[in-house]
Design a protein around this motif. Structure first.
Motif, PDB file in Angstrom:
ATOM      1  N   ILE A  96       0.855  -1.184   0.000  1.00 24.57           N
ATOM      2  CA  ILE A  96       0.000   0.000   0.000  1.00 24.57           C
ATOM      3  C   ILE A  96       0.892   1.235   0.000  1.00 24.57           C
ATOM      4  O   ILE A  96       1.750   1.382   0.886  1.00 24.57           O
ATOM      5  N   GLY A  97       0.724   2.077  -0.980  1.00 22.71           N
ATOM      6  CA  GLY A  97       1.515   3.294  -1.073  1.00 22.71           C
ATOM      7  C   GLY A  97       0.620   4.507  -1.243  1.00 22.71           C
ATOM      8  O   GLY A  97      -0.337   4.491  -2.031  1.00 22.71           O
ATOM      9  N   TYR A  98       0.915   5.555  -0.478  1.00 22.27           N
ATOM     10  CA  TYR A  98       0.132   6.785  -0.571  1.00 22.27           C
ATOM     11  C   TYR A  98       1.101   7.956  -0.578  1.00 22.27           C
ATOM     12  O   TYR A  98       1.900   8.121   0.343  1.00 22.27           O
ATOM     13  N   GLY A  99       1.061   8.724  -1.621  1.00 23.88           N
ATOM     14  CA  GLY A  99       1.973   9.864  -1.747  1.00 23.88           C
ATOM     15  C   GLY A  99       1.402  10.889  -2.699  1.00 23.88           C
ATOM     16  O   GLY A  99       0.196  10.908  -2.971  1.00 23.88           O
ATOM     17  N   GLY A 100       2.277  11.738  -3.193  1.00 21.87           N
ATOM     18  CA  GLY A 100       1.811  12.783  -4.091  1.00 21.87           C
ATOM     19  C   GLY A 100       2.932  13.374  -4.904  1.00 21.87           C
ATOM     20  O   GLY A 100       4.107  13.082  -4.703  1.00 21.87           O
ATOM     21  N   ARG A 101       2.554  14.221  -5.830  1.00 17.69           N
ATOM     22  CA  ARG A 101       3.504  14.960  -6.648  1.00 17.69           C
ATOM     23  C   ARG A 101       2.846  16.271  -7.065  1.00 17.69           C
ATOM     24  O   ARG A 101       1.632  16.337  -7.266  1.00 17.69           O
ATOM     25  N   GLY A 102       3.668  17.279  -7.161  1.00 19.14           N
ATOM     26  CA  GLY A 102       3.154  18.601  -7.488  1.00 19.14           C
ATOM     27  C   GLY A 102       3.965  19.667  -6.772  1.00 19.14           C
ATOM     28  O   GLY A 102       5.064  19.419  -6.271  1.00 19.14           O
ATOM     29  N   GLN A 103       3.407  20.854  -6.693  1.00 21.26           N
ATOM     30  CA  GLN A 103       4.149  21.980  -6.123  1.00 21.26           C
ATOM     31  C   GLN A 103       4.435  21.783  -4.635  1.00 21.26           C
ATOM     32  O   GLN A 103       5.543  22.045  -4.171  1.00 21.26           O
ATOM     33  N   ILE A 104       3.453  21.324  -3.868  1.00 20.83           N
ATOM     34  CA  ILE A 104       3.659  21.167  -2.432  1.00 20.83           C
ATOM     35  C   ILE A 104       4.709  20.096  -2.152  1.00 20.83           C
ATOM     36  O   ILE A 104       5.619  20.282  -1.339  1.00 20.83           O
ATOM     37  N   THR A 105       4.613  18.960  -2.853  1.00 24.49           N
ATOM     38  CA  THR A 105       5.598  17.892  -2.672  1.00 24.49           C
ATOM     39  C   THR A 105       6.979  18.345  -3.069  1.00 24.49           C
ATOM     40  O   THR A 105       7.977  18.019  -2.421  1.00 24.49           O
ATOM     41  N   SER A 106       7.068  19.131  -4.154  1.00 19.60           N
ATOM     42  CA  SER A 106       8.371  19.620  -4.611  1.00 19.60           C
ATOM     43  C   SER A 106       9.024  20.532  -3.586  1.00 19.60           C
ATOM     44  O   SER A 106      10.227  20.471  -3.341  1.00 19.60           O
ATOM     45  N   VAL A 107       8.218  21.392  -2.941  1.00 18.63           N
ATOM     46  CA  VAL A 107       8.768  22.305  -1.935  1.00 18.63           C
ATOM     47  C   VAL A 107       9.245  21.541  -0.710  1.00 18.63           C
ATOM     48  O   VAL A 107      10.242  21.898  -0.080  1.00 18.63           O
ATOM     49  N   GLN A 108       8.547  20.449  -0.368  1.00 15.40           N
ATOM     50  CA  GLN A 108       8.893  19.698   0.829  1.00 15.40           C
ATOM     51  C   GLN A 108      10.143  18.848   0.654  1.00 15.40           C
ATOM     52  O   GLN A 108      10.738  18.409   1.637  1.00 15.40           O
ATOM     53  N   GLN A 109      10.557  18.597  -0.593  1.00 18.96           N
ATOM     54  CA  GLN A 109      11.729  17.759  -0.845  1.00 18.96           C
ATOM     55  C   GLN A 109      12.997  18.600  -0.890  1.00 18.96           C
ATOM     56  O   GLN A 109      13.003  19.695  -1.454  1.00 18.96           O
ATOM     57  N   PRO A 110      14.113  18.101  -0.310  1.00 18.82           N
ATOM     58  CA  PRO A 110      15.393  18.812  -0.441  1.00 18.82           C
ATOM     59  C   PRO A 110      15.828  18.855  -1.901  1.00 18.82           C
ATOM     60  O   PRO A 110      15.466  17.986  -2.699  1.00 18.82           O
ATOM     61  N   ARG A 111      16.611  19.857  -2.255  1.00 17.21           N
ATOM     62  CA  ARG A 111      17.110  19.972  -3.614  1.00 17.21           C
ATOM     63  C   ARG A 111      18.048  18.808  -3.940  1.00 17.21           C
ATOM     64  O   ARG A 111      18.628  18.177  -3.059  1.00 17.21           O
ATOM     65  N   TYR A 112      18.215  18.534  -5.261  1.00 15.92           N
ATOM     66  CA  TYR A 112      19.050  17.401  -5.673  1.00 15.92           C
ATOM     67  C   TYR A 112      20.485  17.553  -5.165  1.00 15.92           C
ATOM     68  O   TYR A 112      21.121  16.579  -4.783  1.00 15.92           O
ATOM     69  N   GLY A 113      20.992  18.771  -5.146  1.00 12.56           N
ATOM     70  CA  GLY A 113      22.354  18.990  -4.670  1.00 12.56           C
ATOM     71  C   GLY A 113      22.502  18.628  -3.206  1.00 12.56           C
ATOM     72  O   GLY A 113      23.484  17.999  -2.800  1.00 12.56           O
ATOM     73  N   SER A 114      21.511  19.006  -2.387  1.00 13.24           N
ATOM     74  CA  SER A 114      21.561  18.671  -0.969  1.00 13.24           C
ATOM     75  C   SER A 114      21.489  17.164  -0.755  1.00 13.24           C
ATOM     76  O   SER A 114      22.203  16.604   0.085  1.00 13.24           O
ATOM     77  N   GLN A 115      20.630  16.486  -1.528  1.00 16.70           N
ATOM     78  CA  GLN A 115      20.532  15.036  -1.399  1.00 16.70           C
ATOM     79  C   GLN A 115      21.837  14.361  -1.802  1.00 16.70           C
ATOM     80  O   GLN A 115      22.283  13.403  -1.156  1.00 16.70           O
ATOM     81  N   ALA A 116      22.490  14.865  -2.874  1.00 17.09           N
ATOM     82  CA  ALA A 116      23.753  14.277  -3.316  1.00 17.09           C
ATOM     83  C   ALA A 116      24.850  14.488  -2.281  1.00 17.09           C
ATOM     84  O   ALA A 116      25.634  13.590  -1.981  1.00 17.09           O
ATOM     85  N   LEU A 117      24.901  15.694  -1.691  1.00 16.59           N
ATOM     86  CA  LEU A 117      25.916  15.966  -0.678  1.00 16.59           C
ATOM     87  C   LEU A 117      25.696  15.116   0.569  1.00 16.59           C
ATOM     88  O   LEU A 117      26.647  14.664   1.199  1.00 16.59           O
ATOM     89  N   ASP A 118      24.419  14.891   0.945  1.00 13.69           N
ATOM     90  CA  ASP A 118      24.144  14.044   2.109  1.00 13.69           C
ATOM     91  C   ASP A 118      24.647  12.630   1.910  1.00 13.69           C
ATOM     92  O   ASP A 118      25.052  11.951   2.862  1.00 13.69           O
ATOM     93  N   ILE A 119      24.642  12.162   0.654  1.00 15.97           N
ATOM     94  CA  ILE A 119      25.094  10.793   0.367  1.00 15.97           C
ATOM     95  C   ILE A 119      26.613  10.732   0.266  1.00 15.97           C
ATOM     96  O   ILE A 119      27.250   9.800   0.769  1.00 15.97           O
TER      97      ILE A 119
END
Length: 247
Positions: free
Chosen positions: A220-243
């Motif tokens: 069971i999966g429940y999620g979303g995509r759109g402007q609100i989800t995009s704002v809540q996610q860290p930027r790709y650069g931040s995710q890459a640096l965290d890894i």
């Protein structure tokens, strides 16, 4: 040097992905997120037929002067889902709550005295030690170690909704493999609900519904995509640096 090259190519790959994602987001400015086209679940990427342990198959036979056939689960036919392509309603009810408290304490005290007595001690006092010192107490070692750790988890999740699912497989023992997908777009946000698993025909209610608690191997999966989800996610650069960053 080899590790540096790996890090460089990883960073470059992340930058390329970030650029592609940024271009896609820029092209969607002022537009609502597109809904996914209706597709056959068995043709979607990543789909794999389900294989489960099966009982020995029994041959059908009729008793004399009887319309009953061995293996039947009911005398009259009904409209509940039982074949590939049939549709049933899954009542998704998820109520999960967990609370954990953990406290760990550790303490240790160690004390050691080093000295020499008797004739050996007297010889050491006379030949090696300055006036005022005694060989019976040459050294004293003290060690104390204390540790205290505290951790707690308090999680509460609740989801209640319904989704129509389609039968994608009928297993040899009669169990059904179902999969359902639902997308709802509200303004500039799309909410997605995905349900899948294996069910028993006996667990399907008379109104052609089944509770999600009765689904084996439930996904069971429940999620979303759109402007609100995009704002809540860290930027790709931040995710890459965290890894990549070791600290």
């Amino acid at each position: 040097m080899h590790r540096k090259l790996h890090s460089f190519f990883a960073c470059a790959f992340c930058i390329v992905l970030s650029a592609c994602g940024t271009a896609d987001q820029l092209s969607q400015i002022g537009k609502t997120p597109a809904l996914t086209a209706i597709q056959d679940p068995t043709t979607m990427p990543g789909y794999r037929p389900v294989q489960m342990p099966m009982p020995m198959k029994e041959s059908d036979h009729y008793a004399a002067n009887s319309l009953w056939r061995s293996g039947n689960r009911a005398f009259f036919k009904d409209q509940r889902a039982k074949k590939v392509g049939d549709i049933l309603t899954v009542i998704v009810t998820v109520s999960d709550q967990a609370a954990f408290d953990n406290t760990s304490k550790q303490g240790r005290t160690d004390k050691q005295n080093i000295g020499a007595g008797g004739a050996v001690g007297a010889a050491i006092n006379t030949l090696a030690l300055p006036a005022g010192m005694n060989a019976s107490s040459l050294a004293t070692l003290d060690s104390t170690n204390n540790y205290t750790g505290t951790g707690s988890i308090d999680r509460k999740e609740k989801l209640s909704t319904t989704v129509a699912a389609v039968v994608t497989q009928v297993l040899p023992n009669g169990n059904l493999v179902v999969e359902g997908r639902q997308e709802i777009r509200v303004n500039y946000e799309v909410r997605e609900l995905v349900v899948g698993g294996v069910i028993r025909p006996q667990d399907i209610a008379a109104d052609n519904t089944i509770d999600s608690k009765k689904i084996a191997e439930a996904r069971i999966g429940y999620g979303g995509r759109g402007q609100i989800t995009s704002v809540q996610q860290p930027r790709y650069g931040s995710q890459a640096l965290d890894i990549l960053l070791p600290f």
